[in-house]
Design a protein around this motif. Structure first.
Motif, PDB file in Angstrom:
ATOM      1  N   THR A 535       0.796  -1.361  -0.010  1.00  0.00           N
ATOM      2  CA  THR A 535       0.073  -0.111  -0.134  1.00  0.00           C
ATOM      3  C   THR A 535       0.831   1.081  -0.018  1.00  0.00           C
ATOM      4  O   THR A 535       0.486   2.102  -0.606  1.00  0.00           O
ATOM      5  N   ASP A 536       1.755   1.222   0.921  1.00  0.00           N
ATOM      6  CA  ASP A 536       2.468   2.623   0.995  1.00  0.00           C
ATOM      7  C   ASP A 536       3.442   2.861  -0.289  1.00  0.00           C
ATOM      8  O   ASP A 536       3.438   4.137  -0.763  1.00  0.00           O
ATOM      9  N   GLU A 537       3.857   1.738  -1.143  1.00  0.00           N
ATOM     10  CA  GLU A 537       4.710   1.922  -2.325  1.00  0.00           C
ATOM     11  C   GLU A 537       3.540   2.663  -3.336  1.00  0.00           C
ATOM     12  O   GLU A 537       3.868   3.394  -4.117  1.00  0.00           O
ATOM     13  N   VAL A 538       2.438   1.790  -3.444  1.00  0.00           N
ATOM     14  CA  VAL A 538       1.401   2.171  -4.590  1.00  0.00           C
ATOM     15  C   VAL A 538       0.868   3.671  -4.359  1.00  0.00           C
ATOM     16  O   VAL A 538       0.867   4.471  -5.187  1.00  0.00           O
ATOM     17  N   LEU A 539       0.500   4.152  -3.220  1.00  0.00           N
ATOM     18  CA  LEU A 539       0.415   5.157  -2.837  1.00  0.00           C
ATOM     19  C   LEU A 539       1.230   6.420  -3.034  1.00  0.00           C
ATOM     20  O   LEU A 539       1.030   7.671  -3.290  1.00  0.00           O
ATOM     21  N   ALA A 540       2.459   6.178  -2.813  1.00  0.00           N
ATOM     22  CA  ALA A 540       3.746   6.842  -3.056  1.00  0.00           C
ATOM     23  C   ALA A 540       4.126   7.162  -4.575  1.00  0.00           C
ATOM     24  O   ALA A 540       4.697   7.899  -4.845  1.00  0.00           O
ATOM     25  N   GLY A 541       3.765   6.004  -5.369  1.00  0.00           N
ATOM     26  CA  GLY A 541       4.284   5.849  -6.674  1.00  0.00           C
ATOM     27  C   GLY A 541       3.223   6.551  -7.716  1.00  0.00           C
ATOM     28  O   GLY A 541       2.337   7.235  -7.176  1.00  0.00           O
ATOM     29  N   PRO A 542       3.305   6.320  -9.003  1.00  0.00           N
ATOM     30  CA  PRO A 542       2.538   7.056 -10.195  1.00  0.00           C
ATOM     31  C   PRO A 542       1.451   6.161 -10.534  1.00  0.00           C
ATOM     32  O   PRO A 542       0.633   6.950 -11.336  1.00  0.00           O
ATOM     33  N   LEU A 543       1.303   5.162  -9.944  1.00  0.00           N
ATOM     34  CA  LEU A 543      -0.073   4.430 -10.277  1.00  0.00           C
ATOM     35  C   LEU A 543      -1.380   5.080  -9.924  1.00  0.00           C
ATOM     36  O   LEU A 543      -2.191   4.882 -10.959  1.00  0.00           O
ATOM     37  N   ILE A 544      -1.595   5.645  -8.815  1.00  0.00           N
ATOM     38  CA  ILE A 544      -2.802   6.375  -8.584  1.00  0.00           C
ATOM     39  C   ILE A 544      -2.983   7.504  -9.591  1.00  0.00           C
ATOM     40  O   ILE A 544      -4.155   7.433  -9.800  1.00  0.00           O
TER      41      ILE A 544
END
Length: 584
Positions: A535-544
C-alpha cells in the motif's frame, strides 16, 4: 420582504409499518432558495426517510405513518400527488437502480419532463444539458444496464436535473463514484447553488467533497431528533466533538487535526480540507515525528521489496481472466487479468468507475458466469462450484446489498447460509444472535431486509458474508451508507479477522480507507491491472495518478509539506502522533 420557504417541516415524525419507534422524530425546519443543506446523523436515524418525505413518497408510496406536516411550496404533501410534488422537488435515491425505467440513457433522462408534458424541443435540450453535465452525453444511446455503479449514479443525477425542479434532494449521490465522478457531480451542484434560485438538500457521508459546497448543516441523533442546525463551519469546526460522539463522519482533515490535538499539536481553527490542514501544519514551527508504520504493513512492504522473503501460500490465483458484459457483442470489462493474492492478505482493488473492479471481484467470488481464463480460490473454481462449497470458501458482499437478500426477515437472512451448510438449529440460532448483536440489528430481527435503512442493509449484507466463517471475504464498497462509527467498527472487524488469517479483498473508491487498512493494493484501468504492490509504495508511486485517481486526503495534505519533510510520507491516520508524543 423575505421569500417564503420552499420546504417547511413541522414536528415531523415518521414510523415504518412494523417499527417500534419513529425516525425522524419531531423534526422542524425551513429550507429556502439558495441554501445548500447537509443532513448528517448516524446510520438508522432517519436521514433517508426524511429525504423521502420531502417529495411525498412518504406517506403516498412508502408504508410509513407521517405525523406533523411537510409543506412544499406552501402545500401540505398529504394534499398533493407525488407527480404534482415532482414539479417542485426532484429526488436522487440512495440506490440509483431504484429509478431506472427505460432502455437508453437519453430516454431515461427525457422520461421525467416528458411525463410533465414539457415541449419536445425543451425535453431534448434539458436532456442534452443534463447528460453533458454528468459526462454521459457520448453514451446517450447505451442501455443503463451496461453502466458501472458510478455511471448509474450520474445518470440518476442527470434525470433529476432534467426535471428543473427548484428543490433537489440527493441521498448519498457520490457513494459509488470515483474522484473524477465526484468532482463532476459537485461541479454540477455548485453551478446550481450559484444560481441561488434552487435549494439543495444533501444526505452525504463524504464530507471531504461536500464541505466547500454546503452552507448549512443539520444533524439528527440516533433517535432521529434534530440536535444541531447551523452554518457549516460553526457546526463542523465548533461542534466537532459532539459530532464525533454521535458517530457521524467528519472530514479526514478534521479528524487528523483532532488526533493531533491529543499529541499537543493545536490546530485552531480545525481544518476542513487537505489544503487547510497543510497550511495549518506548515504554520507549526515544530512537529513530533510521525508514528512508525504498523509492523504488519512494514512486513508487507519488505516482502514486496525483497524477493528473498518467502511469500505466504496463494489463496487466490487469477490467470488471463477476461469478462465480456452483455454477450459476445458486449464490451470487454475485464481483459486478461493476472493476479495473485497471498493467504492472509488484505487487498484493496481500486480504479475509476467502469475500470472493471466490481466485475473482477465478482469473477473471483464466482457470482457471475465463468470467465475466460482461470480463477482459483483455495483450490476451487468458484464459478463452477456448487453454492455450498463456494460459501464455505468465500463470502461475498455485493455493491448493492439488496442484490443478495433472499429471506423475509433479517434473522432468516443471516440463517440462510448456515442452513445451506447443514449447521444444526441450536448452533444456527446462537450464531445469528451473535451477528445481530455485533451489527446492532437486534431490534430489526423480524423486519424485512428491504425495509432497513441503507446503512442497516449494508451491515446485514456484511453479516451474511461473515456468518459462515469463510476463509476468504470479498466485499464491494463495504462502507457504503455507513456512519463513521459503524464504518470504523466494520473495518476494525475486517482487520481483526485478517489478523486471524482471513484473506480480505475490498473494492472501494475510498483511498483513505485503503491507506488506513489495506496491506496491498491492485490498481485497475480499462479492465487491466496497471500494477499492484504494498500500500505505501502504491500510494507514493505513479500508479494512482496514472489510473485517474486522486491521493487520499491525508496524503494530499502532507506530501507537499516544505517545513516538515519527514511528514511527506504520512498517508495513514495511524502514522499521526497521539497522546504521549508531545510536540518537540
Amino acid at each position: 420582504m423575505t421569500a417564503a420557504p420552499l420546504l417547511e417541516l413541522d414536528a415531523v415524525r415518521i414510523r415504518y409499518d412494523g417499527s417500534a419507534r419513529a425516525t425522524p422524530d419531531g423534526v422542524s425546519l425551513d429550507i429556502r432558495a439558495g441554501e445548500v443543506v447537509l443532513v448528517l446523523g448516524p446510520s438508522g436515524c432517519g436521514k433517508s426517510t426524511l429525504a423521502l418525505a420531502l417529495d411525498g413518497l412518504v406517506p403516498h408510496a412508502v408504508a410509513a405513518a407521517l405525523e406533523g406536516s411537510v409543506r412544499v411550496a406552501g402545500a401540505d404533501t398529504r394534499d398533493r400527488t407525488v407527480a404534482e410534488l415532482s414539479e417542485h422537488v426532484a429526488m436522487v435515491f440512495q440506490d440509483p437502480d431504484a429509478q431506472v425505467v427505460t432502455g437508453t440513457l437519453l430516454d431515461e433522462v427525457a422520461f421525467g419532463p416528458e411525463n410533465r408534458l414539457v415541449a419536445a424541443d425543451e425535453v431534448l435540450e434539458r436532456a442534452e444539458r443534463a447528460l453533458k453535465l454528468v459526462g454521459l452525453w457520448d453514451r446517450r444511446a447505451d442501455n443503463p444496464d451496461v453502466l458501472s455503479g458510478g455511471g448509474r449514479q450520474r445518470l440518476a443525477i442527470a434525470c433529476a436535473l432534467a426535471l428543473a425542479s427548484p428543490v433537489l434532494v440527493l441521498d448519498e449521490p457520490t457513494a459509488n463514484l470515483d474522484p473524477a465522478g465526484i468532482d463532476e457531480v459537485y461541479a454540477v451542484l455548485r453551478e446550481l447553488a450559484n444560481e441561488r434560485d434552487h435549494a439543495i438538500v444533501l444526505v452525504e457521508h463524504n464530507l471531504d467533497a461536500a464541505v466547500d459546497l454546503v452552507d448549512r448543516v443539520i444533524v439528527l441523533d440516533a433517535a432521529g431528533r434534530l440536535v444541531i442546525d447551523g452554518p457549516v463551519r460553526d457546526v463542523l469546526q465548533g461542534r466537532a466533538g459532539e459530532l464525533l460522539e454521535l458517530g457521524v463522519w467528519l472530514p479526514v482533515s478534521t479528524l487528523a487535526a483532532m488526533r493531533l490535538r491529543s499529541a499537543g499539536v493545536m490546530l485552531d481553527p480545525l481544518p476542513l480540507t487537505p489544503a487547510e490542514l497543510a497550511a495549518a501544519l506548515e504554520a507549526v514551527e515544530s512537529l513530533p515525528s510521525p508514528a512508525p508504520v504498523a509492523a504488519r504493513a512494514a512486513a508487507t512492504t519488505l516482502r514486496a521489496a525483497d524477493p528473498a522473503v518467502a511469500a505466504p501460500a496463494a489463496a487466490i490465483t487469477v490467470r488471463d481472466c477476461s469478462v465480456q458484459r452483455g454477450g459476445r457483442r458486449g464490451p470487454i470489462v475485464v481483459d486478461g487479468v493476472d493476479l495473485d493474492v497471498a493467504s492472509g492478505d488484505f487487498l484493496a482493488i481500486v480504479g475509476t468507475n467502469g475500470a472493471g473492479k466490481t466485475t473482477l471481484l465478482q469473477a473471483i467470488a464466482g457470482v457471475i458466469p465463468p470467465p475466460r481464463g482461470s480463477v482459483d480460490v483455495l483450490g476451487m473454481d468458484p464459478a463452477r462450484a456448487d453454492a455450498r462449497d463456494r460459501a464455505r470458501r468465500i463470502g461475498f458482499v455485493f455493491q448493492n446489498p439488496e442484490h443478495q437478500f433472499v429471506a423475509h426477515t433479517v434473522a432468516e437472512e443471516l440463517e440462510a447460509s448456515l442452513r445451506l451448510q447443514g449447521v444444526p438449529e441450536p448452533e444456527r440460532r446462537d450464531e445469528v444472535e451473535r451477528i445481530l448483536r455485533r451489527f446492532d440489528l437486534v431490534e430489526h430481527r423480524d423486519r424485512h431486509p428491504f425495509l432497513l435503512s441503507g446503512g442497516q442493509k449494508r451491515r446485514l449484507s456484511v453479516g451474511t458474508a461473515l456468518v459462515a466463517g469463510a476463509p476468504v471475504l470479498a466485499l464491494d464498497e463495504p462502507t457504503f451508507g455507513q456512519d463513521r462509527a459503524r464504518a470504523a467498527e466494520l473495518l476494525d472487524l475486517l482487520r481483526a479477522l485478517n489478523d486471524e488469517g482471513t484473506t480480505v479483498l475490498v473494492v472501494t473508491h475510498d483511498l483513505q480507507l485503503v491507506a488506513d487498512y489495506a496491506d496491498r493494493v491492485a490498481v485497475i484501468q480499462g479492465g487491466r491491472v496497471l500494477g499492484s504492490g504494498a500500500t505505501d509504495e502504491v500510494l507514493a508511486g505513479p500508479l494512482i495518478e496514472a489510473a485517474g485517481l486522486r491521493h487520499p486526503p491525508l496524503a494530499r495534505a502532507t506530501r507537499g509539506l516544505v517545513r516538515h519533510p519527514e511528514w511527506q510520507s504520512v498517508t495513514r491516520m495511524s502514522q499521526l502522533p497521539t497522546a504521549g508524543r508531545a510536540a518537540a
